[in-house]
Motif scaffolding. Structure first.
Motif, PDB file in Angstrom:
ATOM      1  N   ALA A 170      36.103  29.828  42.800  1.00 41.29           N
ATOM      2  CA  ALA A 170      37.392  30.500  42.609  1.00 41.29           C
ATOM      3  C   ALA A 170      37.719  30.708  41.140  1.00 41.29           C
ATOM      4  CB  ALA A 170      38.503  29.687  43.278  1.00 41.29           C
ATOM      5  N   THR A 171      37.022  30.036  40.266  1.00 42.33           N
ATOM      6  CA  THR A 171      37.299  30.166  38.831  1.00 42.33           C
ATOM      7  C   THR A 171      36.689  31.431  38.220  1.00 42.33           C
ATOM      8  OG1 THR A 171      35.351  28.796  38.400  1.00 42.33           O
ATOM      9  CG2 THR A 171      37.501  27.679  38.470  1.00 42.33           C
ATOM     10  N   TRP A 172      35.813  32.099  38.993  1.00 39.95           N
ATOM     11  CA  TRP A 172      35.193  33.320  38.443  1.00 39.95           C
ATOM     12  C   TRP A 172      36.228  34.444  38.384  1.00 39.95           C
ATOM     13  CZ3 TRP A 172      32.657  37.749  41.335  1.00 39.95           C
ATOM     14  CH2 TRP A 172      32.126  38.680  40.424  1.00 39.95           C
ATOM     15  N   GLU A 173      36.454  34.971  37.203  1.00 39.58           N
ATOM     16  CA  GLU A 173      37.436  36.041  37.005  1.00 39.58           C
ATOM     17  C   GLU A 173      36.725  37.397  37.099  1.00 39.58           C
ATOM     18  OE1 GLU A 173      39.337  35.297  33.299  1.00 39.58           O
ATOM     19  OE2 GLU A 173      40.275  33.424  33.962  1.00 39.58           O
ATOM     20  N   PHE A 174      36.611  37.907  38.313  1.00 36.68           N
ATOM     21  CA  PHE A 174      35.927  39.200  38.508  1.00 36.68           C
ATOM     22  C   PHE A 174      36.791  40.334  37.950  1.00 36.68           C
ATOM     23  CE2 PHE A 174      38.341  38.315  42.364  1.00 36.68           C
ATOM     24  CZ  PHE A 174      38.979  39.511  42.634  1.00 36.68           C
ATOM     25  N   THR A 175      36.120  41.400  37.502  1.00 35.83           N
ATOM     26  CA  THR A 175      36.805  42.530  36.865  1.00 35.83           C
ATOM     27  C   THR A 175      36.838  43.739  37.798  1.00 35.83           C
ATOM     28  OG1 THR A 175      34.793  43.444  35.900  1.00 35.83           O
ATOM     29  CG2 THR A 175      35.946  41.730  34.642  1.00 35.83           C
ATOM     30  N   ALA A 176      37.576  44.757  37.364  1.00 37.87           N
ATOM     31  CA  ALA A 176      37.623  46.007  38.138  1.00 37.87           C
ATOM     32  C   ALA A 176      36.240  46.650  38.199  1.00 37.87           C
ATOM     33  CB  ALA A 176      38.630  46.972  37.507  1.00 37.87           C
ATOM     34  N   ASP A 177      35.448  46.519  37.115  1.00 40.51           N
ATOM     35  CA  ASP A 177      34.095  47.081  37.122  1.00 40.51           C
ATOM     36  C   ASP A 177      33.225  46.401  38.170  1.00 40.51           C
ATOM     37  OD1 ASP A 177      34.670  48.857  35.115  1.00 40.51           O
ATOM     38  OD2 ASP A 177      33.949  47.562  33.496  1.00 40.51           O
ATOM     39  N   ASP A 178      33.386  45.099  38.344  1.00 39.58           N
ATOM     40  CA  ASP A 178      32.639  44.387  39.398  1.00 39.58           C
ATOM     41  C   ASP A 178      32.995  44.941  40.768  1.00 39.58           C
ATOM     42  OD1 ASP A 178      31.368  42.550  37.629  1.00 39.58           O
ATOM     43  OD2 ASP A 178      33.230  41.388  37.526  1.00 39.58           O
ATOM     44  N   VAL A 179      34.273  45.180  40.990  1.00 42.99           N
ATOM     45  CA  VAL A 179      34.726  45.686  42.288  1.00 42.99           C
ATOM     46  C   VAL A 179      34.238  47.112  42.516  1.00 42.99           C
ATOM     47  CG1 VAL A 179      36.754  46.218  43.677  1.00 42.99           C
ATOM     48  CG2 VAL A 179      36.733  44.170  42.239  1.00 42.99           C
ATOM     49  N   VAL A 180      34.318  47.969  41.481  1.00 46.40           N
ATOM     50  CA  VAL A 180      33.861  49.359  41.612  1.00 46.40           C
ATOM     51  C   VAL A 180      32.382  49.402  41.970  1.00 46.40           C
ATOM     52  CG1 VAL A 180      33.409  51.485  40.332  1.00 46.40           C
ATOM     53  CG2 VAL A 180      35.629  50.357  40.122  1.00 46.40           C
ATOM     54  N   ALA A 181      31.561  48.598  41.305  1.00 49.63           N
ATOM     55  CA  ALA A 181      30.131  48.563  41.608  1.00 49.63           C
ATOM     56  C   ALA A 181      29.894  48.103  43.053  1.00 49.63           C
ATOM     57  CB  ALA A 181      29.413  47.633  40.627  1.00 49.63           C
ATOM     58  N   TYR A 194      43.049  37.910  47.243  1.00 48.87           N
ATOM     59  CA  TYR A 194      42.399  36.715  46.691  1.00 48.87           C
ATOM     60  C   TYR A 194      42.836  36.487  45.247  1.00 48.87           C
ATOM     61  CZ  TYR A 194      38.740  33.221  45.994  1.00 48.87           C
ATOM     62  OH  TYR A 194      38.075  32.043  45.753  1.00 48.87           O
ATOM     63  N   ARG A 195      42.852  37.575  44.469  1.00 50.99           N
ATOM     64  CA  ARG A 195      43.268  37.473  43.060  1.00 50.99           C
ATOM     65  C   ARG A 195      44.719  36.956  42.978  1.00 50.99           C
ATOM     66  NH1 ARG A 195      42.622  40.975  38.476  1.00 50.99           N
ATOM     67  NH2 ARG A 195      40.445  41.403  39.051  1.00 50.99           N
ATOM     68  N   ARG A 196      45.555  37.422  43.879  1.00 51.16           N
ATOM     69  CA  ARG A 196      46.989  37.114  43.800  1.00 51.16           C
ATOM     70  C   ARG A 196      47.306  35.699  44.279  1.00 51.16           C
ATOM     71  NH1 ARG A 196      51.766  40.806  46.628  1.00 51.16           N
ATOM     72  NH2 ARG A 196      53.563  39.588  45.844  1.00 51.16           N
ATOM     73  N   TYR A 197      46.772  35.318  45.485  1.00 48.64           N
ATOM     74  CA  TYR A 197      47.218  34.071  46.110  1.00 48.64           C
ATOM     75  C   TYR A 197      46.287  32.885  45.865  1.00 48.64           C
ATOM     76  CZ  TYR A 197      50.484  37.100  48.554  1.00 48.64           C
ATOM     77  OH  TYR A 197      51.479  37.998  48.845  1.00 48.64           O
ATOM     78  N   VAL A 198      45.014  33.152  45.602  1.00 48.66           N
ATOM     79  CA  VAL A 198      44.085  32.045  45.366  1.00 48.66           C
ATOM     80  C   VAL A 198      43.930  31.782  43.868  1.00 48.66           C
ATOM     81  CG1 VAL A 198      41.722  31.205  45.707  1.00 48.66           C
ATOM     82  CG2 VAL A 198      42.847  32.529  47.507  1.00 48.66           C
ATOM     83  N   GLN A 199      43.713  32.858  43.104  1.00 47.12           N
ATOM     84  CA  GLN A 199      43.516  32.683  41.668  1.00 47.12           C
ATOM     85  C   GLN A 199      44.815  32.739  40.879  1.00 47.12           C
ATOM     86  OE1 GLN A 199      40.643  35.821  40.828  1.00 47.12           O
ATOM     87  NE2 GLN A 199      38.931  34.384  41.090  1.00 47.12           N
ATOM     88  N   SER A 200      45.888  33.179  41.545  1.00 46.02           N
ATOM     89  CA  SER A 200      47.202  33.306  40.879  1.00 46.02           C
ATOM     90  C   SER A 200      47.074  34.091  39.575  1.00 46.02           C
ATOM     91  CB  SER A 200      47.798  31.918  40.603  1.00 46.02           C
ATOM     92  OG  SER A 200      47.990  31.227  41.810  1.00 46.02           O
ATOM     93  N   ALA A 201      46.354  35.208  39.666  1.00 51.38           N
ATOM     94  CA  ALA A 201      46.082  36.031  38.488  1.00 51.38           C
ATOM     95  C   ALA A 201      46.638  37.433  38.712  1.00 51.38           C
ATOM     96  CB  ALA A 201      44.574  36.100  38.229  1.00 51.38           C
ATOM     97  N   PRO A 202      46.916  38.178  37.632  1.00 55.11           N
ATOM     98  CA  PRO A 202      47.413  39.558  37.779  1.00 55.11           C
ATOM     99  C   PRO A 202      46.349  40.440  38.432  1.00 55.11           C
ATOM    100  CG  PRO A 202      46.926  39.077  35.477  1.00 55.11           C
ATOM    101  CD  PRO A 202      46.831  37.779  36.201  1.00 55.11           C
ATOM    102  N   PHE A 203      46.798  41.478  39.127  1.00 56.78           N
ATOM    103  CA  PHE A 203      45.863  42.351  39.860  1.00 56.78           C
ATOM    104  C   PHE A 203      46.148  43.832  39.612  1.00 56.78           C
ATOM    105  CE2 PHE A 203      49.402  40.993  42.472  1.00 56.78           C
ATOM    106  CZ  PHE A 203      49.919  42.175  42.975  1.00 56.78           C
TER     107      PHE A 203
END
Length: 422
Positions: A23-34, A59-68
């Motif tokens: 869960a600590t991996w901070e995936f990017t928009a480029d990862d998702v696009v690929a 997942y980004r919002r509720y598990v990682q509590s990170a901006p999306f």
């Protein structure tokens, strides 16, 4: 349940990018696009790709509590694609429930504001799989005839007979002073309407005919051709070399597809030629590196179209119905593709067509001016020069006939006039 799928798609994204599902991996928009592009290549529907991005945002919002915010534009795009997909599916269901509508799938879009006879003419041309150029020419000639005679609909043609057609053709020759080919085209357009739309005989037509004198084709010397080549660049230079090196018509060169080049046999297949014929011509060995280079750039453009979900090309109707996925395959794409997408005038489908027919002639005229050659030169002159130069080298005329795709050897013999002086 949403959290369950959020975890599943996050783990799949991790595997796709070669990461451990932490869960600590901070995936990017480029990862998702690929990741989504990979699903697009596997023909995953838009609605399912939308579920993927929604799960990853969750997942980004509720598990990682990170901006999306960086993922929202992807969601917006897929929502639009999903709506378009649903509309398309609804139309397909509707057509299956109403078989009578299937004829529209065959003939394509017809403008309901046109006179009924023009609509029926378009349907007849498309049902017989005649070319778009033929359709436009016939429609133009029939509209001109209707305007001259004050006709508004198909019902008005009930009083039209051979005498009316004869008077129209005579007027074209006597008053319009048109070329014989223009008068002939008007005749065959009206004959087509009588045979395939009105379903009745037109009758005997004895009109005053336009007179065309005997024409000798313009021929360039090898030195003149090299001068013109020196002032052409890029795709236009390659097209010119194919016209001269293979004796192709400009329409044939424009319609070449990736699959038409056989580098093992060093030949090019020419399809959809005049009279719906096909033939094989030798590929000039000096052009092989240039052709391969251009095919590679075409492949890159096709990959971009695939990534954007816009890869599509016009195919023969029977092939398009039998193999719906063929329009997205690289081998069927036009080699000399337009730099922008355009809507098919018949089906209204957004596709990448070949270069416009006026693009090469405009560049050729500029090259002729720069070369300071004062002959009347069109793209067809390369074809004439190809035939004449082969005759000068004592090539058998029957061989030249096959290379040019002529139905009658009399047509090939026209090039002998250029050799009379020699």
């Amino acid at each position: 349940m949403r959290g369950h799928w959020a975890k599943i798609w996050f783990e799949k994204l991790c595997r796709f990018r070669g990461r451990k599902p932490k869960a600590t991996w901070e995936f990017t928009a480029d990862d998702v696009v690929a990741f989504l592009r990979d699903h697009l290549r596997r023909k995953t529907p838009a609605w399912k790709r939308l579920k993927i991005i929604q799960s990853l945002i969750c997942y980004r919002r509720y598990v990682q509590s990170a901006p999306f915010d960086d993922l929202k534009f992807i969601q917006t795009k897929l929502e639009s694609l999903t709506r378009a997909e649903k509309v398309k599916e609804a139309r397909l269901r509707e057509s299956s429930e109403h078989p009578a509508d299937d004829i529209e799938d065959v003939v394509g879009h017809i403008d309901p504001s046109e006179p009924d006879i023009i609509q029926n003419l378009r349907r007849a041309v498309r049902a017989r799989q005649d070319t778009l150029e033929t359709e436009r020419a016939y429609v133009s000639n029939v509209i001109a005839f209707m305007r001259e005679r004050g006709l508004k609909s198909q019902a008005h043609f009930a009083e039209i007979h051979a005498a009316d057609v004869e008077a129209h053709l005579t007027d074209l020759a006597a008053d319009g002073n048109v070329a014989p080919s223009t008068q002939n085209r008007a005749f065959y357009a009206l004959l087509y309407v009588f045979q395939h739309v009105l379903k009745r005989e037109m009758g005997d037509v004895q009109a005053i005919r336009s007179i065309k004198g005997k024409q000798i084709p313009t021929v360039l010397s090898v030195a003149e051709i090299e001068q013109i080549f020196a002032h052409l660049r890029g795709v236009h230079l390659l097209i010119a070399k194919l016209l001269y090196g293979c004796g192709m018509r400009i329409s044939e060169a424009m319609r070449l597809r990736m699959k038409d080049f056989d580098f093992d046999r060093i030949v090019i297949e020419v399809h959809a030629s005049k009279g719906r014929k096909s033939r094989i011509v030798p590929m000039p060995t000096s052009l092989v590196p240039d052709i391969r280079k251009w095919m590679e750039s075409r492949r890159v453009l096709h990959d971009i179209d695939l990534d954007q979900g816009q890869a599509s090309v016009c195919l023969p109707k029977a092939l398009e119905r039998k193999y719906p996925a063929a329009a997205r395959e690289l081998k069927w794409q036009y080699l000399f593709a337009s730099h922008r997408l355009s809507r098919d005038p018949r089906t209204r489908v957004l596709r990448r067509h070949h270069l416009h027919k006026d693009t090469f002639p405009a560049n050729l005229r500029a090259a002729v001016r720069q070369a300071e050659i004062h002959k009347h030169i069109s793209s067809r002159v390369f074809r004439h020069s190809f035939a004449t130069h082969l005759m000068r080298e004592r090539t058998d005329i029957c061989t030249i006939k096959e290379l040019l795709g002529h139905a009658d050897i009399k047509t090939t013999r026209i090039h002998l006039h250029s050799l009379n002086r020699e």
